[in-house]
Every structure is written in C-alpha cells, then in structure tokens.
Design a protein around this motif. Structure first.
Motif, PDB file in Angstrom:
ATOM      1  N   THR A 212      15.460  54.227 -52.810  1.00 28.79           N
ATOM      2  CA  THR A 212      15.989  53.138 -51.976  1.00 28.79           C
ATOM      3  C   THR A 212      17.211  53.574 -51.182  1.00 28.79           C
ATOM      4  O   THR A 212      18.297  53.723 -51.721  1.00 28.79           O
ATOM      5  CB  THR A 212      16.375  51.936 -52.861  1.00 28.79           C
TER       6      THR A 212
ATOM      7  N   MET B 225      23.149  56.321 -49.979  1.00 28.85           N
ATOM      8  CA  MET B 225      22.402  57.254 -49.123  1.00 28.85           C
ATOM      9  C   MET B 225      22.457  56.897 -47.636  1.00 28.85           C
ATOM     10  O   MET B 225      22.548  57.786 -46.797  1.00 28.85           O
ATOM     11  CB  MET B 225      20.961  57.342 -49.601  1.00 28.85           C
TER      12      MET B 225
ATOM     13  N   VAL C 140      18.850  63.999 -53.542  1.00 21.82           N
ATOM     14  CA  VAL C 140      18.629  63.027 -54.624  1.00 21.82           C
ATOM     15  C   VAL C 140      17.313  62.248 -54.421  1.00 21.82           C
ATOM     16  O   VAL C 140      16.683  61.824 -55.389  1.00 21.82           O
ATOM     17  CB  VAL C 140      19.851  62.083 -54.755  1.00 21.82           C
TER      18      VAL C 140
ATOM     19  N   ASP D 271      30.745  72.297 -52.083  1.00 23.19           N
ATOM     20  CA  ASP D 271      30.799  73.699 -52.515  1.00 23.19           C
ATOM     21  C   ASP D 271      31.432  74.598 -51.456  1.00 23.19           C
ATOM     22  O   ASP D 271      32.227  75.482 -51.769  1.00 23.19           O
ATOM     23  CB  ASP D 271      29.371  74.233 -52.796  1.00 23.19           C
TER      24      ASP D 271
ATOM     25  N   ALA E 114      22.340  63.549 -46.307  1.00 18.50           N
ATOM     26  CA  ALA E 114      23.360  63.973 -45.338  1.00 18.50           C
ATOM     27  C   ALA E 114      22.900  65.214 -44.582  1.00 18.50           C
ATOM     28  O   ALA E 114      23.013  65.283 -43.351  1.00 18.50           O
ATOM     29  CB  ALA E 114      24.688  64.255 -46.050  1.00 18.50           C
TER      30      ALA E 114
ATOM     31  N   PHE F 274      23.894  78.623 -51.361  1.00 18.98           N
ATOM     32  CA  PHE F 274      25.203  79.025 -50.847  1.00 18.98           C
ATOM     33  C   PHE F 274      26.007  79.534 -52.042  1.00 18.98           C
ATOM     34  O   PHE F 274      26.029  78.891 -53.092  1.00 18.98           O
ATOM     35  CB  PHE F 274      25.918  77.808 -50.228  1.00 18.98           C
TER      36      PHE F 274
ATOM     37  N   GLU G  23      18.758  75.266 -48.255  1.00 23.85           N
ATOM     38  CA  GLU G  23      18.709  74.396 -49.440  1.00 23.85           C
ATOM     39  C   GLU G  23      18.352  75.269 -50.655  1.00 23.85           C
ATOM     40  O   GLU G  23      17.503  76.144 -50.571  1.00 23.85           O
ATOM     41  CB  GLU G  23      17.646  73.310 -49.184  1.00 23.85           C
ATOM     42  N   ARG G  24      19.033  74.993 -51.789  1.00 26.98           N
ATOM     43  CA  ARG G  24      18.816  75.848 -52.963  1.00 26.98           C
ATOM     44  C   ARG G  24      17.473  75.600 -53.662  1.00 26.98           C
ATOM     45  O   ARG G  24      16.930  76.473 -54.319  1.00 26.98           O
ATOM     46  CB  ARG G  24      19.947  75.638 -53.967  1.00 26.98           C
TER      47      ARG G  24
ATOM     48  N   ARG H 103      29.089  56.909 -51.068  1.00 27.10           N
ATOM     49  CA  ARG H 103      28.103  57.722 -51.788  1.00 27.10           C
ATOM     50  C   ARG H 103      26.682  57.222 -51.560  1.00 27.10           C
ATOM     51  O   ARG H 103      25.715  57.906 -51.850  1.00 27.10           O
ATOM     52  CB  ARG H 103      28.418  57.712 -53.279  1.00 27.10           C
TER      53      ARG H 103
ATOM     54  N   ARG I 249      28.222  62.506 -49.893  1.00 29.38           N
ATOM     55  CA  ARG I 249      29.057  61.832 -50.894  1.00 29.38           C
ATOM     56  C   ARG I 249      30.410  62.497 -51.108  1.00 29.38           C
ATOM     57  O   ARG I 249      31.312  61.898 -51.671  1.00 29.38           O
ATOM     58  CB  ARG I 249      28.301  61.668 -52.211  1.00 29.38           C
TER      59      ARG I 249
END
Ligand SMILES: Cc1cc2nc3c(=O)[nH]c(=O)nc-3n(C[C@H](O)[C@H](O)[C@H](O)COP(=O)(O)OP(=O)(O)OC[C@H]3O[C@@H](n4cnc5c(N)ncnc54)[C@H](O)[C@@H]3O)c2cc1C
Length: 531
Positions: A116, A466, A108, A224, A76, A184, A100-101, A464, A451
């Motif tokens: 896939t 991808m 994922v 979050d 996403a 974040f 991004e953490r 959910r 998701r």
C-alpha cells in the motif's frame, strides 16, 4: 489556533525536545588521508573484536561512468531514476544508472511485500503530489498489477510480485540503465576536495569496481552513501527506534467466513493502541481498520513471560478471491539495530520463527483461517528507522502539522503521521510542502531521498511513507539531473529550474488550497491524474 491544531501540536510536542541519541560526524580529513596514501577502512565485523584496519589496493578498476547514479531501487530510487531519465532530452542527454543490491527493484514493496503506497486515503484526504508515486499505482493497475483495494478505503493494493516486472518495465522504458546484484560499498571523493563525491565503489560477483558519477542520489534507505562520504547523520537508540517486522503471506483463507467475522467484530484505530500504543487526534478513533490483536493474546503472554523481544498483532491488507491474505504485518521485533549485521541475523531468525508461530495462532483463533498455508515470508526483514541525514534544512513535526510552505518546495504530502505512538490520518485535506534542502546533506554533489531524508522523529513518521519517498525521490532525481545539465554544484542547483522540470513532469509542487478547493493559482501544473 483552532482546537484541532492545538490538539495535534500537543501530540507532536511530546517528542520535540527528544534528540536522536547518536549523531556521528565522520571526519572529513579521513577521506583526504585515503587519497594521500593507502586507503584505510575501519570495519566493525564483530562488536567484541578489536577494530580491524586493512589496506586496499588503490587500482580498483573503473567499471562504469554515468552522469547521474541512483543507489538503491526502492520507491525513492525508482522515482529518482525515472525523474532523472525524463529530464534528459535529445539536445542535452543525461546518462542515468540505477544500482540495487538485490535481484529486483522495488525495495520494501517487493523485498518485504508492503503493497500500500497510500493506505492513508480515507475520505477527506484530497492531496497528493500527483507525480511518479501516483503513476506507479496507475501503471500497476493498467498492467494487471493492482486488482484489489485495501479493506476499508479506496487505496490501491499493489501485487508486490507483479511489481517487480512493472518496475523493470518502467525503468527500462525510461532509458535509464540498470544494474542489479550490486552493492554500494564506499564513497569515492575528489582528491582535490575531500567533501565532493565523484563516484562510488561497488561489489558484485564480478568483483570490486568503481563507478564514476557526476551526481549521486542516495536512495539506500539507510543513507549508506551519505554516511560513507562523511555526511553527518542521526540515528535513534534501539529503545526509541521503530520496530522491525517480518511480513508474510498465506493462502487458503475462506474469505466469506473471515469477512463475516470482521463484520461482527470490526476493529478501529482505537484498537491500534493495543499493539502500537497509538495516540490520535480523536477523529481517527472510530474509523474501521484491518487489524488483529486479541487473536494473539495467548502467544503474546507467553513471549512476555519469557521476556522475548517479539510481539504479535497489527494489520492485514488485501484478500483475494483465490484465498490469499497478503501483506500480513503481524510479527514485530524491538531492540535490534538495523545497521548491525549480527542484530539483523538474530532478528531474521527470530522473525521467521515468529511467523510460524503466528500462522499456528491464526489457524486456531481466526474464523476462515483454520486451513491456511504459509505462502511466503518476506525475503528480508522490514526496517522503518535507521540513519537520517542532517540536511541543509531538517524537516520538523511542526512543519508536517502546520501546513508548512517552502520556497524550495519539490512536492507535497498530506498531514499523515504514523509512528512513535502518534497516528494522524489526513482526513482534513491538510498537507505540507517538502523542501529540496532536506535532501541535501553536507557532501557536495550528493542528494539523499526516501526515508533517510533530513528531519526529526515526528517528520520521519510522515516522510517514511512510500508515497512521500516517491516525492523526495522524484525531487532528488530532477535536482541531480538539472545540476548536472546546468554545470552547477549540487548544493547550488537553481531551484526555479528544478521546480519547472518537476511541474513539466506533472508534479503538484504546491498542492491544493485546502480540501476540495481549486488549484492554487499559478502554482500547480494544472495537469490532473490521467486515470
Ligand atoms: C513492515 C513495514 C511496513 C510498512 N508499511 C507501510 C505502508 O503500508 N505504507 C507505506 O507507505 N509505507 C510503509 N512502510 C514504510 C516504507 O515501506 C519505507 O519507509 C519505504 O519503502 C522507504 O523507501 P526507500 O526507497 O527510502 O527505501 P527502501 O524501500 O528500503 O529501498 C531501499 C533500496 O536500497 C537498496 N539498498 C540498500 N542498501 C544498499 C546498498 N548498500 N547498495 C545497493 N542497494 C542498497 C535496498 O535493497 C532497497 O531496494 C512500511 C515499512 C515497513 C518496514
């Protein structure tokens, strides 16, 4: 209503009265209080300890500013960042930043190893949004990052290691700015309007800082940002929520021996009911599926006896000529809360032990796997289910299963449901439209994609996936950028402008009219895949 339609309505109807157990509302005035005085944050570091309240220095430095900020770099987030950056023009530039953490983008795909984006594409599945999701597959193929197909249909399998580089390349080339190793941690609200987001607090090795942002897209998977900003959300209890999975890869598979075994003892979706207790519409039952279960019988009964919350069995994916079996989705844990760090710690440790046990069982029971070696365990536990925002519209299972259409559509997704004991594969050409409103939470100037977008349980089992996450990501990225450019509030963004930009970006916002039929006149972009 046709027989098929009544059948799917019966399947999804079982969950309809079911409400998520926990629906939290973080009071808005708490935010106002933070601005009025010293900040107060409640941290539940230990469920057994009392709630700790600490005071924080308000002069945290502003470390960056941008027009559109994307939080989280999974399917996403990547789509949102690319879409927002592509909305930028020379005349009307939009500064986009994605954070991004972890140390790589991909979510994922790269951190769990799921390869896939569209395994549901069995014969008869004719519809995709044609946007960034399909582009990710095309570019991966072109750049050598997708050189194999899924076992029993034509779906691309991404090389999830290679995808780290592909995501870097796409994001960098799009002109958006990137920030890795940055988590974040909190939402910064407008002192004049405690419901309006004006930035985020982040933590990284440089310390704590504030990033001011005119629009934010929450692609954290767990909503979050929305939760911290005070938006309402739902969350299932541990019993009903989908399980957690530790994915792993092995090398040393004797491919020919294994394929001979599979040919002699092919699995179908009927077998799925052994691990996932799946119900289908019937048309799925005889389709071949890359699936193992009986191989773990001994291991499963010993775990059952000891009442351990772990089970073995599930899907395998690509096999390479070099003897790699990747994306082994075989070790599942139930009853852990993915928003609780202690639960996550226990699950990670139990999952890794489970992988060692699964490898031993595979060596013993599966022809061609007798000499395998563990190559890697996913760097993080795979999570399917946590928060879902309450949106301006909450997508329903009925929408998914009745070809819903919406005036504020931002893309389409096939009638594919995989979760909560239901498996419906989109082999009929049916699809539904996704409304922008399910990406719009209570908080102003915030969009939520991936998701955690708004919807009930059955719609989550579709959204959910991808490819659907890339659709909501692209829609949210464009909506954020357009609302910034138009100087409109996020909640008031002009949907016609959003749709026009999505169509310009080659998104198929209305889909085809049924399997194999013509493009809907005047609706779709008319631009076909560039493969
Ligand atoms: C085991 C497993 C198997 C699956 N199999 C398939 C499959 O075969 N096909 C399919 O289509 N779908 C599959 N799914 C579902 C799918 O992978 C996910 O639903 C999808 O990746 C969600 O995308 P997302 O972008 O919303 O979130 P994610 O992919 O989870 O990405 C979220 C990103 O945000 C980052 N992030 C989170 N919190 C913060 C924070 N506070 N600060 C900064 N960054 C943060 C994360 O590190 C991550 O990179 C599977 C899921 C699992 C767990």
């Amino acid at each position: 209503m046709s027989d098929y339609e009544s059948k799917i309505q019966r399947l999804i109807g079982r969950w309809e009265g079911k409400k998520a157990e926990e629906a939290e509302v973080i009071e808005q005035h708490k935010r106002k209080a933070e601005r009025d005085g010293l900040r107060q944050t409640q941290t539940h570091t230990n469920p057994n300890a009392s709630v700790e309240t600490f005071r924080e220095n308000l002069d945290t430095p502003v470390v960056d500013k941008c027009d559109v900020l994307i939080v989280g770099g999974g399917p996403a987030g990547i789509s949102a960042a690319l879409a927002a950056a592509r909305t930028s023009t020379k005349e009307s530039p939009i500064d986009v930043l994605i954070l991004e953490r972890f140390g790589c983008f991909g979510g994922v795909i790269t951190t769990v190893g799921m390869e896939t984006l569209g395994w549901y594409r069995y014969e008869g599945c004719t519809v995709d949004s044609e946007g960034i999701g399909k582009e990710l597959e095309r570019v991966s193929k072109r750049m050598g990052g997708s050189d194999r197909k899924w076992a029993f249909n034509d779906s691309e399998c991404l090389d999830t290691e290679n995808f780290k580089f592909i995501a870097d390349t796409l994001l960098t080339e799009s002109g958006c700015r990137t920030l890795l190793h940055t988590a974040f941690v909190d939402a910064i609200m407008d002192p004049e309007d405690p419901n309006k987001l004006i930035g985020v607090a982040v933590e990284n090795k440089s310390g704590r800082g504030i990033i001011k942002a005119s629009r934010v897209v929450d692609c954290s998977g767990d909503a979050d940002v929305a939760a911290r900003a005070g938006s309402r959300f739902t969350k299932l209890n541990r019993k009903d929520a989908m399980g957690l999975t530790t994915v792993f890869n092995v090398v040393g598979v004797k491919k020919d021996d294994f394929l001979k075994h599979i040919e002699e003892k092919p699995a179908t979706y009927t077998d799925w009911s052994k691990t996932w207790q799946q119900d289908t519409t019937g048309k799925e039952d005889d389709l071949k599926s890359p699936y193992m279960q009986d191989e773990f019988e001994e291991l499963n009964s010993s775990k059952k006896e000891k009442k351990e919350p772990i089970s073995f069995g599930g899907s395998w994916s690509a096999l390479t000529e070099k003897g790699e079996a990747t994306n082994l989705n075989l070790v599942h844990l139930k009853g852990f809360d993915p928003l609780n760090a202690q639960d996550l710690t226990k699950a990670e440790i139990m999952g890794r032990k489970g992988v060692m046990e699964a490898v031993a069982a595979l060596k013993k029971t599966v022809p061609g796997f007798d000499d395998i070696k563990l190559r890697n365990v996913a760097m993080t536990m795979g999570i399917r289910d946590s928060r879902k925002i309450i949106g301006k519209y909450n997508l329903t299972g009925r929408d998914v299963a009745s070809q819903a259409k919406f005036e504020d559509t931002i893309g389409v997704f096939p009638e594919f449901i995989d979760g909560y004991n239901i498996l419906i594969l989109p082999t009929t050409g049916r699809f539904f439209e996704i409304p922008l409103r399910c990406l719009q939470p209570d908080t102003e100037n915030l969009f939520v994609a991936g998701r955690c977008c708004a919807g009930d349980m059955v719609s989550h089992a579709a959204m959910r996936n991808m490819m659907a996450c890339t659709v909501t990501g692209q829609g949210a990225g464009v909506a954020a950028a357009i609302s910034f450019r138009n100087k409109e509030l996020g909640s008031k963004v002009n949907i016609k402008d959003v749709q026009a930009e999505l169509v310009r970006q080659e998104v198929n916002i209305h889909g085809y009219v049924g399997a194999g039929a013509e493009w809907a006149s005047g609706m779709a972009s008319g631009i076909k895949s560039k493969i």
